[in-house]
Design an enzyme around this catalytic site. Structure first.
Site, short mmCIF file in Angstrom:
data_model
loop_
_atom_site.label_atom_id
_atom_site.label_comp_id
_atom_site.label_asym_id
_atom_site.label_seq_id
_atom_site.Cartn_x
_atom_site.Cartn_y
_atom_site.Cartn_z
N ASP A 1 0.85 -1.19 0.00
CA ASP A 1 0.00 0.00 0.00
C ASP A 1 0.88 1.24 0.00
O ASP A 1 1.88 1.31 0.73
CB ASP A 1 -0.93 0.04 1.21
CG ASP A 1 -2.16 0.90 0.97
OD1 ASP A 1 -3.23 0.33 0.68
OD2 ASP A 1 -2.04 2.13 1.05
N ILE B 1 3.18 0.06 -7.43
CA ILE B 1 3.07 -1.11 -8.29
C ILE B 1 2.68 -0.75 -9.72
O ILE B 1 2.62 -1.62 -10.58
CB ILE B 1 2.11 -2.16 -7.71
CG1 ILE B 1 0.79 -1.55 -7.21
CG2 ILE B 1 2.79 -2.86 -6.53
CD1 ILE B 1 -0.20 -1.25 -8.26
N ASN C 1 -5.53 -5.22 -6.41
CA ASN C 1 -6.66 -4.51 -5.80
C ASN C 1 -6.49 -3.00 -5.74
O ASN C 1 -7.45 -2.27 -5.60
CB ASN C 1 -6.86 -5.07 -4.37
CG ASN C 1 -7.83 -4.25 -3.56
OD1 ASN C 1 -9.05 -4.36 -3.71
ND2 ASN C 1 -7.30 -3.40 -2.68
N TYR D 1 -12.61 5.48 -14.70
CA TYR D 1 -12.69 4.31 -13.84
C TYR D 1 -13.37 3.15 -14.57
O TYR D 1 -12.90 2.01 -14.54
CB TYR D 1 -13.44 4.68 -12.57
CG TYR D 1 -13.62 3.57 -11.57
CD1 TYR D 1 -12.56 3.10 -10.81
CD2 TYR D 1 -14.88 3.00 -11.36
CE1 TYR D 1 -12.74 2.09 -9.87
CE2 TYR D 1 -15.07 2.00 -10.43
CZ TYR D 1 -13.99 1.54 -9.69
OH TYR D 1 -14.17 0.55 -8.77
N LYS E 1 -11.61 -0.41 -15.48
CA LYS E 1 -12.15 -1.65 -14.94
C LYS E 1 -12.63 -2.59 -16.04
O LYS E 1 -12.56 -3.82 -15.89
CB LYS E 1 -13.28 -1.35 -13.96
CG LYS E 1 -12.81 -0.70 -12.66
CD LYS E 1 -11.76 -1.54 -11.95
CE LYS E 1 -11.49 -1.07 -10.53
NZ LYS E 1 -10.42 -1.85 -9.88
#
Length: 304
Positions: A38, A74, A100, A171, A175
């Site tokens: 995170d 990441i 995630n 978004y 996705k």
């Protein structure tokens, strides 16, 4: 707990809060060693803090589990490579990757700036691709060395990726892209012992707290079922990240409260065909007839 993930090493990105935190805790409870990634950013991606990842690691260790924090970005090659390296250097193996991490910068399309578009696509879509690529390279090398992995990847899409969502163009596009990436990865990596699936979760997190603010357990009844708790999604993710889901790959699941749905995606519907090229008027007439026979699409979230 059943020990479903005993001996496995799981990486969870964006695991400092919300769904990622719930997944990390659930994997640890089932015996996995967990790499908690995170950046500790705000809901719009601003800032950074090592605190959230450290807190989850401490929570796992306090419960008797094993975990290590990773604070790299990441969505960069170096950050994704170090994520995989952290698992390998700390625990000697990598079995499961849960992608995630993400944030929101919602705007209607006419107000959506290029920088905000790029930032959201980067963290969600590139932030799935790079960890997957580096993990897959490791698993391919293991398979070629005769050490066939029992590897699992769980990607995180959304209802916005399945149907679209008003005010969430970037978004929704990211996705939806994750769904395509999941299909390709499942097809390409199966030969190396890697299964790749995706979830489209609904839960109350920092990104959805306004949407789901009222959907929670009654405060005067601790035993009441909190339908929008992130932990409701995690059992399916843990199963998909375990050896127990053998043979399940390339699939997409909606998960919300106590409901799990297998999504069936795009399938051919009514078709018209002729042995020559259509002219525009003919094509339009044919299309209208086909539309009359077809199932109407479900509306995008937030559509009138």
């Amino acid at each position: 707990m059943s020990g479903l993930c005993d001996g496995r090493v799981t990486v969870v990105t964006g695991a400092g809060r919300g769904l990622g935190r719930a997944h990390a805790l659930a994997f640890a409870a089932e015996g996995a060693k967990v790499v908690v990634n995170d950046l500790g950013v705000a809901p719009d991606g601003a800032g950074a803090s090592a605190g959230p990842a450290r807190e989850v690691v401490e929570e796992i260790r306090a419960a008797g589990g094993e975990a290590v924090a990773h604070g790299g970005d990441i969505a960069t090659t170096d950050g994704a490579a170090s994520l995989v390296a952290t698992a390998l250097h700390t625990y000697g193996r990598l079995d499961t990757l849960v992608n995630n991490a993400g944030f929101l910068r919602d705007r209607m399309l006419v107000n959506l700036g290029e920088d905000d578009w790029d930032a959201v696509i980067r963290v969600h879509l590139k932030g799935h691709f790079l960890p997957l690529r580096h993990a897959a390279a490791h698993w391919r090398a293991e398979a070629k060395a005769g050490r066939a992995p029992v590897a699992r990847v769980v990607n995180t899409s959304s209802g916005a990726g399945l149907l679209g969502s008003v005010g969430q163009g970037s978004y929704s596009a990211a996705k939806a892209g994750i769904l395509g990436l999941t299909s390709v990865a499942a097809a390409e990596l199966g030969r190396y012992g890697v299964q790749v699936n995706a979830i489209a979760p609904a839960a109350r997190t920092r990104m959805t707290e306004t949407t789901f603010a009222g959907a929670m357990a009654a405060p005067d009844d601790p035993a009441a079922f909190d339908a929008m708790a992130p932990a409701n999604v995690s059992p399916l993710v843990v199963w998909l990240g375990s050896a127990a889901c053998a043979g399940v790959t390339g699939r997409v699941f909606e998960a919300e409260a106590g409901r799990i749905t297998v999504m069936e995606g795009w399938r051919p519907g009514p078709t018209a065909e002729k042995s020559a090229r259509w002219d525009p008027t003919e094509a339009g007439e044919a299309a209208r007839k086909l539309l009359a026979e077809a199932e109407p699409p479900r509306p995008a979230y937030g559509a009138p």
